[in-house]
Design a protein around this motif. Structure first.
Motif, mmCIF file in Angstrom:
data_model
loop_
_atom_site.group_PDB
_atom_site.id
_atom_site.type_symbol
_atom_site.label_atom_id
_atom_site.label_comp_id
_atom_site.label_asym_id
_atom_site.label_seq_id
_atom_site.Cartn_x
_atom_site.Cartn_y
_atom_site.Cartn_z
ATOM 1 N N ARG A 180 0.810 -1.217 0.000
ATOM 2 C CA ARG A 180 0.000 0.000 0.000
ATOM 3 C C ARG A 180 0.846 1.270 0.000
ATOM 4 O O ARG A 180 0.386 2.337 0.409
ATOM 5 C CB ARG A 180 -0.939 0.029 1.208
ATOM 6 C CG ARG A 180 -1.918 -1.130 1.290
ATOM 7 C CD ARG A 180 -2.775 -1.230 0.073
ATOM 8 N NE ARG A 180 -4.042 -1.894 0.331
ATOM 9 C CZ ARG A 180 -4.915 -2.201 -0.610
ATOM 10 N NH1 ARG A 180 -4.639 -1.915 -1.880
ATOM 11 N NH2 ARG A 180 -6.054 -2.788 -0.321
ATOM 12 N N GLY A 209 -14.071 2.223 -0.458
ATOM 13 C CA GLY A 209 -13.918 0.939 -1.148
ATOM 14 C C GLY A 209 -14.863 -0.081 -0.547
ATOM 15 O O GLY A 209 -15.476 0.147 0.496
ATOM 16 N N VAL A 213 -11.312 -4.420 1.725
ATOM 17 C CA VAL A 213 -10.138 -3.966 0.971
ATOM 18 C C VAL A 213 -9.071 -3.362 1.875
ATOM 19 O O VAL A 213 -7.978 -3.033 1.415
ATOM 20 C CB VAL A 213 -10.516 -2.946 -0.134
ATOM 21 C CG1 VAL A 213 -11.334 -3.592 -1.215
ATOM 22 C CG2 VAL A 213 -11.217 -1.737 0.455
ATOM 23 N N LYS A 215 -9.461 -0.580 4.225
ATOM 24 C CA LYS A 215 -9.513 0.877 4.460
ATOM 25 C C LYS A 215 -9.099 1.208 5.890
ATOM 26 O O LYS A 215 -8.315 2.134 6.133
ATOM 27 C CB LYS A 215 -10.931 1.391 4.188
ATOM 28 C CG LYS A 215 -11.457 1.090 2.798
ATOM 29 C CD LYS A 215 -12.881 1.579 2.612
ATOM 30 C CE LYS A 215 -13.889 0.848 3.479
ATOM 31 N NZ LYS A 215 -14.002 -0.584 3.161
ATOM 32 N N ARG A 309 -17.620 2.653 2.891
ATOM 33 C CA ARG A 309 -17.947 1.891 1.685
ATOM 34 C C ARG A 309 -18.856 2.677 0.753
ATOM 35 O O ARG A 309 -19.135 2.251 -0.359
ATOM 36 C CB ARG A 309 -18.637 0.577 2.080
ATOM 37 C CG ARG A 309 -17.705 -0.436 2.706
ATOM 38 C CD ARG A 309 -18.446 -1.669 3.167
ATOM 39 N NE ARG A 309 -19.197 -1.425 4.398
ATOM 40 C CZ ARG A 309 -20.081 -2.265 4.910
ATOM 41 N NH1 ARG A 309 -20.342 -3.395 4.285
ATOM 42 N NH2 ARG A 309 -20.705 -1.992 6.021
ATOM 43 N N GLY A 323 -8.610 -0.280 -3.477
ATOM 44 C CA GLY A 323 -9.002 -1.513 -4.161
ATOM 45 C C GLY A 323 -8.266 -2.712 -3.614
ATOM 46 O O GLY A 323 -7.680 -2.677 -2.520
ATOM 47 N N GLU A 324 -8.276 -3.779 -4.383
ATOM 48 C CA GLU A 324 -7.610 -4.989 -3.975
ATOM 49 C C GLU A 324 -6.093 -4.813 -3.992
ATOM 50 O O GLU A 324 -5.563 -3.876 -4.576
ATOM 51 C CB GLU A 324 -7.996 -6.158 -4.893
ATOM 52 C CG GLU A 324 -9.448 -6.601 -4.794
ATOM 53 C CD GLU A 324 -10.378 -5.829 -5.715
ATOM 54 O OE1 GLU A 324 -9.983 -4.724 -6.175
ATOM 55 O OE2 GLU A 324 -11.490 -6.314 -5.994
ATOM 56 N N LEU A 356 -8.311 -9.848 -2.480
ATOM 57 C CA LEU A 356 -9.023 -9.024 -1.498
ATOM 58 C C LEU A 356 -8.248 -9.080 -0.176
ATOM 59 O O LEU A 356 -8.091 -10.160 0.399
ATOM 60 C CB LEU A 356 -10.444 -9.531 -1.311
ATOM 61 C CG LEU A 356 -11.378 -8.651 -0.490
ATOM 62 C CD1 LEU A 356 -11.621 -7.322 -1.191
ATOM 63 C CD2 LEU A 356 -12.704 -9.357 -0.236
ATOM 64 N N ARG A 471 -18.368 -2.850 -6.861
ATOM 65 C CA ARG A 471 -17.654 -1.751 -7.484
ATOM 66 C C ARG A 471 -18.515 -1.225 -8.623
ATOM 67 O O ARG A 471 -19.291 -1.972 -9.218
ATOM 68 C CB ARG A 471 -16.308 -2.254 -8.018
ATOM 69 C CG ARG A 471 -15.444 -1.166 -8.612
ATOM 70 C CD ARG A 471 -14.124 -1.720 -9.111
ATOM 71 N NE ARG A 471 -13.266 -2.100 -7.995
ATOM 72 C CZ ARG A 471 -12.987 -3.342 -7.677
ATOM 73 N NH1 ARG A 471 -13.519 -4.346 -8.365
ATOM 74 N NH2 ARG A 471 -12.198 -3.632 -6.666
ATOM 75 N N HIS A 480 -17.163 -8.661 -6.242
ATOM 76 C CA HIS A 480 -15.952 -9.455 -6.045
ATOM 77 C C HIS A 480 -16.345 -10.929 -5.994
ATOM 78 O O HIS A 480 -17.412 -11.291 -5.504
ATOM 79 C CB HIS A 480 -15.265 -9.033 -4.748
ATOM 80 C CG HIS A 480 -13.886 -9.599 -4.586
ATOM 81 N ND1 HIS A 480 -13.661 -10.867 -4.120
ATOM 82 C CD2 HIS A 480 -12.663 -9.076 -4.839
ATOM 83 C CE1 HIS A 480 -12.363 -11.096 -4.082
ATOM 84 N NE2 HIS A 480 -11.724 -10.017 -4.518
#
Length: 908
Positions: A180, A209, A213, A215, A309, A323-324, A356, A471, A480
């Motif tokens: 990340r 997200g 994921v 966050k 989300r 994202g992933e 994920l 998404r 997903h």
């Protein structure tokens, strides 16, 4: 800048450590170069790194997992490591990390886990062990020196990274936090913006997200990395306003403010206090409803980080979408959680969980706890994801992916049963974007699956997006793969069957258009993965198979046709074969849809070079249609045309001609001269006439077909280009090579633009243009184009495909013409062997290869072998083609020339 004692090499995520270490070294009298202090914006990073490494006596490397994952940091480390100067690298370990085996022998300075006083002592002792005492007196702190000027602006930033603000309630740092770095850098850049004065917006960054994921973990990691930048950092549970208010009152208490009395009063006092400061960060975690922030928004002086989300937070500030993982991050975390995994195994697991982050974490823990074989785990994950660790809470008390998805599904159903039903149906589609559109739309050319009127479509899309269950891009929704698996798993067997059928009916509402038209192919491309997913039985063996809805079968037929016409025949074959088994069982082998699917499957087989299988399937389908529908039915004639093409491809020219002539006559009588099916028959008959040596008749028929197709379909339609390519071949064979080249060049340009460079028809035209170039004497250009076409055909179709063998044969001819006869012979021998094995000794293509190899042998002086091969080829050509065919006459002439040469040699 002159010689420096140290260049500090570090990952971007470890800026704070680099600053602190740099300051301690400068304070001890060393000179230091540090990118964040010394390299201005716009500096060429690579050049600056090279120069810094050259002028530094030693490189101090800040060891963390991020350091060993960073490309630039590793370039610096490798350069220093390979230096001939011993002891040039000073490794400083600031966190527990996995040190590569190559660097494990290096003596390290260990700072991880120590307080600031001990860390400073260890750092200076560590560098002194290699350097000795500083070579000059330590400068008085008040004195101006180059080193102190260099870092004056950064002095306050060089705070010990482990020091936490006095006001702090952030959850513990995740020791397994992975990757990340790009997101953390973006986050830092956004939150560095300092308000210019009262009334300007607070620096707010919403992390948005889907669930799982990472966050929250990203926000926690940011807070720990930048703790030294703030006086107060506070975590607010923003699931609902009540919880958020409680945490904010706790903040007031931590700031020594009166916290008794009505919450409104306490918050008013808290905001007033924060308004006087800029050194604070509030993190609002899991904001479901942005409207709930209205009464809980802090003043416009500090910084605020939000996780949610719900994409409607974009109305508050620009979203930072999370994202992933990328695959490398997934593999790293899996192997940290489960060291027994190999890189390849970790890659398999990462792919299965769709990268994920939460699922990656849960999978790694589950595999460690159970020691389950990876293959067994993947099977369990595909059938019972809730039993594969996805229902397990994590160590940081996260309820786990299964619980998050289940809770969100309950909330969605309470808010909107239609939206919940749509979500369940999407769970049976592919994990790819699903285009949605209103049942009636004023937008021209709008394509999509129809879920209701405009208001209904907008509402269900918005509700699903708001809970982070999908998404979105425009009105497309994408679930997903693990969210889908969890949603499917919560349904009973009967509910799965009903929902699966409803999903088929839903997808069948799309109207993608004509599968033969390139204009429709993007729409078909969007639908194909969902049709593929929905052709599978959701519970095989659990209940008697039943036919799919009529509309879905029609869509499946159109998709398999599209896959063939667009050149995706391997995908088309797999889909058609799987569907064929099911339809034969549920509909019967003679159902019109089963026969139509057999036709599409045979087309894919033929395009992939399996001409015998295509011949058998087309022959069987033709017989069934004649018996059920009669000789003149359009479906019967469609099969007759396809079967005649197979006869032609397999070398049975007489039978192919007779069937094409009969089919063309019937189609002209029943459908008219301009019908697309009639023109297809005319086109195919012309191909047979050309191969039979009747080029004038083929040219006349191709010219008429091309003119009709241009008028009816336009110049760019694939069928028009196909006719143009055929006519150009006729022109070359009849001696008008310049006209053939011009027409082939125009056709190739159109096909590359409309179909793409790798489409089978594009490659056929490229091959024919190469033959034009050879006929015109530009053999070098012909060779280059043949080599490119052969490489593409081998890559796309395989070495044994008839088209690949055609390219190999004609490339060998070019090699012969350029004087590389040995290479030509080798390629001709390989091609002949393959054609004999695949097509038989008497196939026209096999005979052409034999004739070409005989010419190679002739040129190389092996006259006896050449004569024997020419004689055998001529005998077969007379039997297959007759004496008057151009190929027969050509071989006879070559054999006469060879005999004269042998006779002349004897006389001499």
């Amino acid at each position: 800048m002159g010689r420096q004692d140290f260049f500090i090499s570090h990952a971007g995520a470890d800026d704070q450590w680099a600053r602190w270490i740099g300051w301690q070294l400068i304070d001890a009298g060393y000179s230091v170069e540090l990118d964040v202090w010394d390299w201005a914006a716009g500096t060429n990073f690579v050049d600056a790194m090279r120069i810094a490494l050259e002028r530094a006596d030693r490189v101090l490397a800040v060891y963390t997992d991020a350091y060993f994952a960073g490309r630039h940091a590793q370039a610096e480390h490798t350069a220093a490591f390979t230096s001939p100067r011993s002891g040039r690298i000073v490794p400083v370990v600031v966190e527990n990390c996995q040190i590569p085996e190559l660097y494990a022998p290096l003596i390290r300075v260990e700072l991880a886990g120590f307080d600031e006083r001990e860390a400073r002592r260890r750092l200076l002792d560590g560098v002194a062990d290699r350097k000795g005492r500083p070579p000059r007196p330590v400068a008085f702190p008040g004195q101006t020196t180059a080193a102190h000027d260099l870092t004056a602006a950064a002095a306050n930033a060089a705070v010990f990274p482990r020091r936490k603000p006095s006001v702090w309630n952030i959850p513990a740092r995740n020791p397994f936090f992975t990757g990340r770095n790009d997101l953390l850098e973006i986050l830092e850049n956004r939150l560095r913006t300092v308000p210019g004065g009262p009334g300007e917006p607070v620096a707010i960054v919403p992390l948005q997200g889907m669930g799982g994921v990472g966050k929250t973990q990203l926000a926690i990691e940011y807070a720990h990395r930048h703790a030294v930048d703030y006086h107060a950092v506070w975590w607010v549970n923003a699931d609902n306003p009540t919880l958020a208010t409680t945490d904010l009152i706790d903040l007031a208490t931590a700031l020594s403010l009166p916290a008794d009395g009505p919450p409104v009063t306490v918050l008013r006092l808290l905001w007033a206090t924060l308004r006087e400061r800029t050194d604070w960060l509030l993190i609002y975690d899991n904001v479901d409803d942005p409207a709930s922030l209205a009464d809980l928004r802090p003043p416009d002086t500090g910084q605020m980080l939000i996780t949610s989300r719900n994409p409607t937070l974009r109305h508050v500030a620009d979203l930072l979408e999370v994202g992933e993982f990328d695959r490398a991050e997934s593999v790293v975390l899996l192997r940290r959680r489960c060291p027994a995994l190999s890189g390849a195994q970790a890659d398999q697991v990462a792919a299965a969980v769709g990268d994920l982050p939460l699922a990656v974490e849960q999978a790694g823990c589950f595999l460690t706890d159970t020691s389950l074989d990876v293959a067994d785990y993947l099977q369990l994950l595909s059938t019972h994801p809730d039993q594969a660790g996805l229902a397990d809470p994590t160590l940081d008390r996260h309820p786990g992916l299964a619980a998050v998805v289940a809770a969100s599904r309950v909330r969605l159903h309470a808010a909107s049963p239609p939206a919940a039903a749509l979500l369940d149906q999407l769970a049976f589609c592919a994990p790819e974007p699903v285009p949605l559109t209103p049942e009636t739309t004023v937008a021209a050319g709008r394509f999509g699956i129809r879920v209701g009127n405009t208001a209904t479509t907008a509402t269900v899309v918005r509700q699903i997006k708001s809970l982070g269950l999908a998404r979105h891009a425009g009105t497309s929704l994408q679930l997903h793969r693990l969210v889908q698996a969890i949603l499917r798993g919560r349904l009973s067997v009967d509910e799965q069957v009903r929902t699966h059928r409803a999903a088929q009916e839903l997808v069948a509402t799309a109207a993608p258009g004509d599968p033969d038209s390139p204009a429709s192919w993007p729409s078909y491309a969007a639908l194909t993965p969902h049709v593929q997913a929905l052709t599978d039985d959701p519970n095989p063996g659990s209940s008697p198979a039943r036919p799919e809805p009529d509309q879905f079968r029609a869509l499946a037929l159109a998709v398999t046709r599209y896959l063939h016409t667009s050149g995706r025949d391997t995908t088309g074959r797999l889909l058609a074969e799987r569907t064929m088994l099911r339809w034969t069982l549920t509909l019967g082998p003679t159902h019109p849809d089963t026969l139509a699917l057999a036709t599409n499957l045979a087309a894919c087989l033929w395009a992939l070079g399996d001409q015998n299988a295509a011949h058998a399937l087309h022959e069987d389908t033709l017989a069934r249609r004649r018996r059920l529908l009669g000789d003149d039915h359009p479906d019967t004639l469609y099969s007759a045309n396809n079967f005649a093409v197979c006869l032609w491809a397999l070398g049975d020219m007489a039978a192919a001609r007779a069937l094409h002539e009969d089919t063309l006559a019937r189609r002209r009588r029943l459908l008219g001269d301009d019908h697309p099916d009639t023109l297809r028959s005319a086109n195919n008959l012309a191909c047979v006439l050309a191969d039979l040596g009747e080029r004038q008749a083929a040219r006349a028929l191709d010219e008429d077909t091309l003119a009709r197709r241009r008028r009816l379909l336009g110049d760019d339609h694939p069928d028009t280009s196909h006719s143009a390519n055929n006519l150009a071949e006729d022109l070359r064979a009849l001696g008008d090579v310049a006209a053939a080249r011009a027409l082939h060049e125009d056709t190739l340009a159109r096909q590359r633009r409309v179909l793409d460079e790798d489409h089978p028809r594009t490659l056929r035209t490229a091959h024919n243009l190469a033959e034009d170039l050879r006929a015109l004497g530009d053999v070098a250009a012909a060779r280059a184009l043949h080599e490119d076409t052969l490489a593409r055909r081998r890559r796309l179709l395989g070495d044994d495909h008839p088209d690949a063998l055609r390219s190999a044969n004609d490339l060998a001819v070019c090699l012969w013409a350029l004087g590389d006869v040995a290479a030509a012979r080798a390629l001709h021998e390989d091609t002949l062997a393959r054609r004999r094995r695949l097509l038989g000794d008497d196939h026209p293509d096999t005979l052409r290869s034999a004739n070409n190899l005989a010419e190679d042998l002739h040129t190389l002086g092996d006259l006896a072998a050449a004569r024997a091969l020419h004689q055998d080829t001529l005998s077969r050509q007379r039997r297959v083609f007759g004496d008057d065919h151009p190929d027969t006459r050509k071989t006879a002439q070559q054999l006469d020339d060879l005999d004269r040469k042998v006779s002349d040699a004897r006389c001499n």
